[in-house]
Motif scaffolding. Structure first.
Motif, PDB file in Angstrom:
ATOM      1  N   TRP A   1       0.798  -1.232   0.000  1.00 55.16           N
ATOM      2  CA  TRP A   1       0.000   0.000   0.000  1.00 55.16           C
ATOM      3  C   TRP A   1       0.828   1.278   0.000  1.00 55.16           C
ATOM      4  O   TRP A   1       0.288   2.351  -0.229  1.00 55.16           O
ATOM      5  N   ILE A   2       2.120   1.181   0.262  1.00 50.36           N
ATOM      6  CA  ILE A   2       2.989   2.362   0.207  1.00 50.36           C
ATOM      7  C   ILE A   2       3.598   2.456  -1.190  1.00 50.36           C
ATOM      8  O   ILE A   2       4.021   1.452  -1.759  1.00 50.36           O
ATOM      9  N   ASP A   3       3.651   3.676  -1.738  1.00 51.14           N
ATOM     10  CA  ASP A   3       4.161   3.841  -3.108  1.00 51.14           C
ATOM     11  C   ASP A   3       5.685   3.754  -3.186  1.00 51.14           C
ATOM     12  O   ASP A   3       6.213   3.126  -4.109  1.00 51.14           O
ATOM     13  N   ARG A   4       6.388   4.400  -2.245  1.00 46.59           N
ATOM     14  CA  ARG A   4       7.848   4.399  -2.299  1.00 46.59           C
ATOM     15  C   ARG A   4       8.436   4.324  -0.889  1.00 46.59           C
ATOM     16  O   ARG A   4       7.876   4.875   0.056  1.00 46.59           O
ATOM     17  N   PHE A   5       9.596   3.682  -0.793  1.00 46.74           N
ATOM     18  CA  PHE A   5      10.347   3.627   0.465  1.00 46.74           C
ATOM     19  C   PHE A   5      11.750   4.179   0.234  1.00 46.74           C
ATOM     20  O   PHE A   5      12.432   3.791  -0.721  1.00 46.74           O
ATOM     21  N   GLY A   6      12.193   5.062   1.118  1.00 45.76           N
ATOM     22  CA  GLY A   6      13.589   5.460   1.178  1.00 45.76           C
ATOM     23  C   GLY A   6      14.170   4.801   2.412  1.00 45.76           C
ATOM     24  O   GLY A   6      13.732   5.092   3.532  1.00 45.76           O
ATOM     25  N   VAL A   7      15.107   3.889   2.242  1.00 44.99           N
ATOM     26  CA  VAL A   7      15.593   3.106   3.375  1.00 44.99           C
ATOM     27  C   VAL A   7      17.020   3.501   3.744  1.00 44.99           C
ATOM     28  O   VAL A   7      17.786   3.985   2.903  1.00 44.99           O
ATOM     29  N   MET A   8      17.362   3.263   5.006  1.00 40.88           N
ATOM     30  CA  MET A   8      18.665   3.685   5.497  1.00 40.88           C
ATOM     31  C   MET A   8      19.796   2.852   4.902  1.00 40.88           C
ATOM     32  O   MET A   8      20.813   3.395   4.484  1.00 40.88           O
ATOM     33  N   LYS A   9      19.607   1.530   4.856  1.00 47.79           N
ATOM     34  CA  LYS A   9      20.668   0.650   4.390  1.00 47.79           C
ATOM     35  C   LYS A   9      20.097  -0.434   3.484  1.00 47.79           C
ATOM     36  O   LYS A   9      18.910  -0.759   3.566  1.00 47.79           O
ATOM     37  N   PRO A  10      20.927  -1.016   2.633  1.00 49.35           N
ATOM     38  CA  PRO A  10      20.447  -2.038   1.702  1.00 49.35           C
ATOM     39  C   PRO A  10      19.781  -3.229   2.381  1.00 49.35           C
ATOM     40  O   PRO A  10      18.859  -3.827   1.818  1.00 49.35           O
ATOM     41  N   LYS A  11      20.213  -3.569   3.597  1.00 47.13           N
ATOM     42  CA  LYS A  11      19.653  -4.750   4.247  1.00 47.13           C
ATOM     43  C   LYS A  11      18.172  -4.590   4.574  1.00 47.13           C
ATOM     44  O   LYS A  11      17.465  -5.581   4.728  1.00 47.13           O
ATOM     45  N   VAL A  12      17.694  -3.341   4.665  1.00 46.08           N
ATOM     46  CA  VAL A  12      16.263  -3.122   4.906  1.00 46.08           C
ATOM     47  C   VAL A  12      15.447  -3.594   3.709  1.00 46.08           C
ATOM     48  O   VAL A  12      14.369  -4.176   3.852  1.00 46.08           O
ATOM     49  N   ALA A  13      15.988  -3.370   2.522  1.00 51.83           N
ATOM     50  CA  ALA A  13      15.297  -3.768   1.297  1.00 51.83           C
ATOM     51  C   ALA A  13      15.564  -5.216   0.920  1.00 51.83           C
ATOM     52  O   ALA A  13      14.810  -5.811   0.141  1.00 51.83           O
ATOM     53  N   ALA A  14      16.622  -5.793   1.485  1.00 48.67           N
ATOM     54  CA  ALA A  14      17.033  -7.143   1.084  1.00 48.67           C
ATOM     55  C   ALA A  14      16.000  -8.212   1.422  1.00 48.67           C
ATOM     56  O   ALA A  14      15.946  -9.246   0.764  1.00 48.67           O
ATOM     57  N   VAL A  15      15.172  -7.953   2.441  1.00 50.73           N
ATOM     58  CA  VAL A  15      14.199  -8.963   2.888  1.00 50.73           C
ATOM     59  C   VAL A  15      12.840  -8.786   2.212  1.00 50.73           C
ATOM     60  O   VAL A  15      11.899  -9.511   2.513  1.00 50.73           O
ATOM     61  N   VAL A  16      12.751  -7.828   1.299  1.00 50.86           N
ATOM     62  CA  VAL A  16      11.476  -7.521   0.648  1.00 50.86           C
ATOM     63  C   VAL A  16      11.246  -8.442  -0.535  1.00 50.86           C
ATOM     64  O   VAL A  16      12.180  -8.797  -1.262  1.00 50.86           O
ATOM     65  N   SER A  17       9.996  -8.830  -0.739  1.00 51.19           N
ATOM     66  CA  SER A  17       9.634  -9.639  -1.897  1.00 51.19           C
ATOM     67  C   SER A  17      10.017  -8.915  -3.183  1.00 51.19           C
ATOM     68  O   SER A  17       9.881  -7.689  -3.295  1.00 51.19           O
ATOM     69  N   GLN A  18      10.489  -9.674  -4.153  1.00 52.28           N
ATOM     70  CA  GLN A  18      10.902  -9.097  -5.428  1.00 52.28           C
ATOM     71  C   GLN A  18       9.763  -8.329  -6.088  1.00 52.28           C
ATOM     72  O   GLN A  18       9.992  -7.384  -6.856  1.00 52.28           O
ATOM     73  N   LYS A  19       8.567  -8.705  -5.746  1.00 51.36           N
ATOM     74  CA  LYS A  19       7.377  -8.062  -6.289  1.00 51.36           C
ATOM     75  C   LYS A  19       7.339  -6.573  -5.969  1.00 51.36           C
ATOM     76  O   LYS A  19       6.794  -5.761  -6.728  1.00 51.36           O
ATOM     77  N   TYR A  20       7.925  -6.205  -4.808  1.00 50.46           N
ATOM     78  CA  TYR A  20       7.881  -4.802  -4.377  1.00 50.46           C
ATOM     79  C   TYR A  20       9.253  -4.137  -4.385  1.00 50.46           C
ATOM     80  O   TYR A  20       9.386  -2.996  -3.951  1.00 50.46           O
ATOM     81  N   ALA A  21      10.248  -4.836  -4.876  1.00 49.93           N
ATOM     82  CA  ALA A  21      11.621  -4.314  -4.818  1.00 49.93           C
ATOM     83  C   ALA A  21      11.769  -2.973  -5.540  1.00 49.93           C
ATOM     84  O   ALA A  21      12.592  -2.140  -5.144  1.00 49.93           O
ATOM     85  N   HIS A  22      10.963  -2.750  -6.580  1.00 49.34           N
ATOM     86  CA  HIS A  22      11.076  -1.502  -7.344  1.00 49.34           C
ATOM     87  C   HIS A  22      10.681  -0.271  -6.532  1.00 49.34           C
ATOM     88  O   HIS A  22      10.977   0.868  -6.916  1.00 49.34           O
ATOM     89  N   LYS A  23      10.007  -0.479  -5.430  1.00 47.25           N
ATOM     90  CA  LYS A  23       9.567   0.644  -4.598  1.00 47.25           C
ATOM     91  C   LYS A  23      10.666   1.159  -3.673  1.00 47.25           C
ATOM     92  O   LYS A  23      10.502   2.213  -3.049  1.00 47.25           O
ATOM     93  N   PHE A  24      11.766   0.429  -3.573  1.00 45.38           N
ATOM     94  CA  PHE A  24      12.787   0.725  -2.566  1.00 45.38           C
ATOM     95  C   PHE A  24      14.003   1.429  -3.150  1.00 45.38           C
ATOM     96  O   PHE A  24      14.527   1.027  -4.191  1.00 45.38           O
ATOM     97  N   THR A  25      14.444   2.466  -2.430  1.00 42.13           N
ATOM     98  CA  THR A  25      15.657   3.197  -2.778  1.00 42.13           C
ATOM     99  C   THR A  25      16.477   3.388  -1.505  1.00 42.13           C
ATOM    100  O   THR A  25      15.942   3.823  -0.481  1.00 42.13           O
ATOM    101  N   VAL A  26      17.757   3.061  -1.564  1.00 44.50           N
ATOM    102  CA  VAL A  26      18.640   3.300  -0.419  1.00 44.50           C
ATOM    103  C   VAL A  26      19.032   4.775  -0.425  1.00 44.50           C
ATOM    104  O   VAL A  26      19.631   5.268  -1.387  1.00 44.50           O
ATOM    105  N   VAL A  27      18.677   5.487   0.641  1.00 45.47           N
ATOM    106  CA  VAL A  27      18.953   6.922   0.706  1.00 45.47           C
ATOM    107  C   VAL A  27      20.036   7.268   1.724  1.00 45.47           C
ATOM    108  O   VAL A  27      20.605   8.355   1.694  1.00 45.47           O
TER     109      VAL A  27
END
Length: 428
Positions: free
Chosen positions: A128-154
């Protein structure tokens, strides 16, 4: 150009000063100051660490157009109406910078806005969230590939303190030119101040008695007024001061604009009170700081300023500065004391063994800066400080390690970039 509202959701004092401030500054740098085109609003949610002054602080930022305090949050979440019945433009972006990540989901749906979440350690509600800005890559590493496009390491927003310090500033002097200035950061909430103020001042007295050339300063938290701060240095009003053998201090207010307020202790030591906010230039001149846990440790780490982190446990009931549900339980009327003692006992018994409570130590996953927990007494900490001052190479080593743990910079600008991308989506 489509008129857009940017709604910032945040909560506690640390988030408002170290997350909201750099992000709204970056947003204005990107979108300009024309409020007819881009309007920035801040809505605060309840936080157990809140002082009640967060709304005033947020409103003091020139980039922000309007602010709603935490006391009106639930009616806004449930019904979508602010206390002052704000109007909302048809297009907008909700930016999450503190609180519960379900809040942008609900509010974004009610307003029909895009949603951007800044996530330090974990990201939720991926669908339900459009975009995520995450602190480190490991935050996005556990995300389903289906939603990986929503994540950016900032990167880490806490590091904006270091980024905002101009290395060419006259205040940003090199370590070899630093005066022997020691910063005292006892906290901003009563739970920490009750112990932190007398403990830090008693340590300062001990150090100054053996090394008279040392000077001391307290960067006063923006949520704190001088009279309240001084009350914690008065044994008649703060009985915990006796535990540290501290005889008290008086508030000295300036006679003219050239002077600064100070605390003068019973031994004659004068500790300057700095109300500049943020006090990054001042902190950068400190050879070492004494601080509690919290956002202070992140800011000092970002500035590469050595520190000793103090967690005194003489008064467990006084340590009610917890985030989330534990903090709410510990502050409940009547039963809060029992919860506070239980929570703190669990913390001391189990969490203490793991250590790494200060942000720089968490970043590095090792103890770069000392964390002193237990029945702390001023002479023991005073001797630690004296040892550091007598061996500046130890301070240089800590400073070098802190610089190496800063990680990726420019988080606020990258979040502003994500918001810009979401606005372009709106305009398609």
């Amino acid at each position: 150009m489509t008129q857009v509202d940017i709604l910032i959701l945040s909560n506690g004092p640390g988030e408002v000063t170290t997350w909201v401030h750099p992000v709204v500054r970056a947003l204005r740098q990107k979108f300009g100051d024309d409020r007819n085109q881009v309007r920035i609003s801040v809505v605060l949610s309840p936080c157990s660490n809140a002082s009640g002054k967060e709304a005033a602080i947020a409103l003091s930022y020139p980039e922000v157009d309007r602010v709603q305090g935490a006391e009106y949050f639930w009616q806004f979440l449930l019904w979508g109406k602010t206390f002052d019945n704000w109007d909302w433009r048809s297009s907008g972006v909700v930016v999450f910078l503190g609180g519960d990540q379900i809040f942008p989901v609900v509010i974004g749906k009610k307003l029909g806005y895009r949603t951007v979440v800044y996530a330090e350690w974990s990201a939720r509600w991926h669908k339900w969230i459009d975009r995520f800005g995450v602190m480190k890559p490991k935050v996005a590493a556990v995300v389903s590939q289906k939603y990986a496009h929503k994540f950016t390491v900032v990167g880490d927003l806490m590091l904006e303190a270091g980024e905002s310090l101009d290395s060419n500033s006259p205040s940003a002097i090199t370590p070899s030119l630093k005066t022997e200035l020691i910063g005292l950061l006892p906290g901003s909430k009563a739970a920490k101040l009750a112990q932190g103020v007398p403990l830090c001042l008693a340590i300062a007295e001990y150090v100054h008695a053996k090394r008279p050339q040392t000077k001391f300063v307290i960067p006063v938290a923006p949520t704190l007024d001088l009279q309240t701060l001084a009350s914690f240095a008065d044994p008649q009003r703060n009985s915990i001061a006796e535990i540290f053998g501290f005889s008290g201090a008086d508030l000295i207010l300036p006679q003219d604009s050239r002077d600064k307020a100070s605390l003068k202790t019973a031994t004659g030591l004068t500790v300057e009170l700095c109300q500049e906010n943020p006090a990054y230039h001042l902190l950068s001149q400190c050879c070492i700081c004494l601080t509690t846990v919290g956002a202070n440790t992140a800011e000092l780490g970002a500035l590469a300023v050595p520190m000793i982190v103090l967690l005194p446990t003489q008064q467990l009931d006084a340590m009610r500065s917890w985030d989330g549900l534990p903090g709410l339980l510990a502050n409940l009327p009547g039963v809060g004391t029992a919860f506070a003692n239980t929570i703190n006992w669990v913390f001391l018994t189990f969490v203490r063994r793991k250590g790494l409570l200060a942000w720089p130590n968490i970043w590095a996953q090792e103890e770069i800066v000392p964390e002193i927990m237990g029945e702390v007494q001023p002479p023991a900490i005073g001797e630690m400080v004296l040892d550091f001052l007598a061996h500046p190479e130890k301070l240089d080593d800590i400073g070098a390690k802190l610089r190496n743990t800063r990680g990726e910079s420019g988080a606020a600008q990258k979040i502003a970039q994500i918001v810009g991308e979401e606005i372009r989506e709106i305009r398609k």
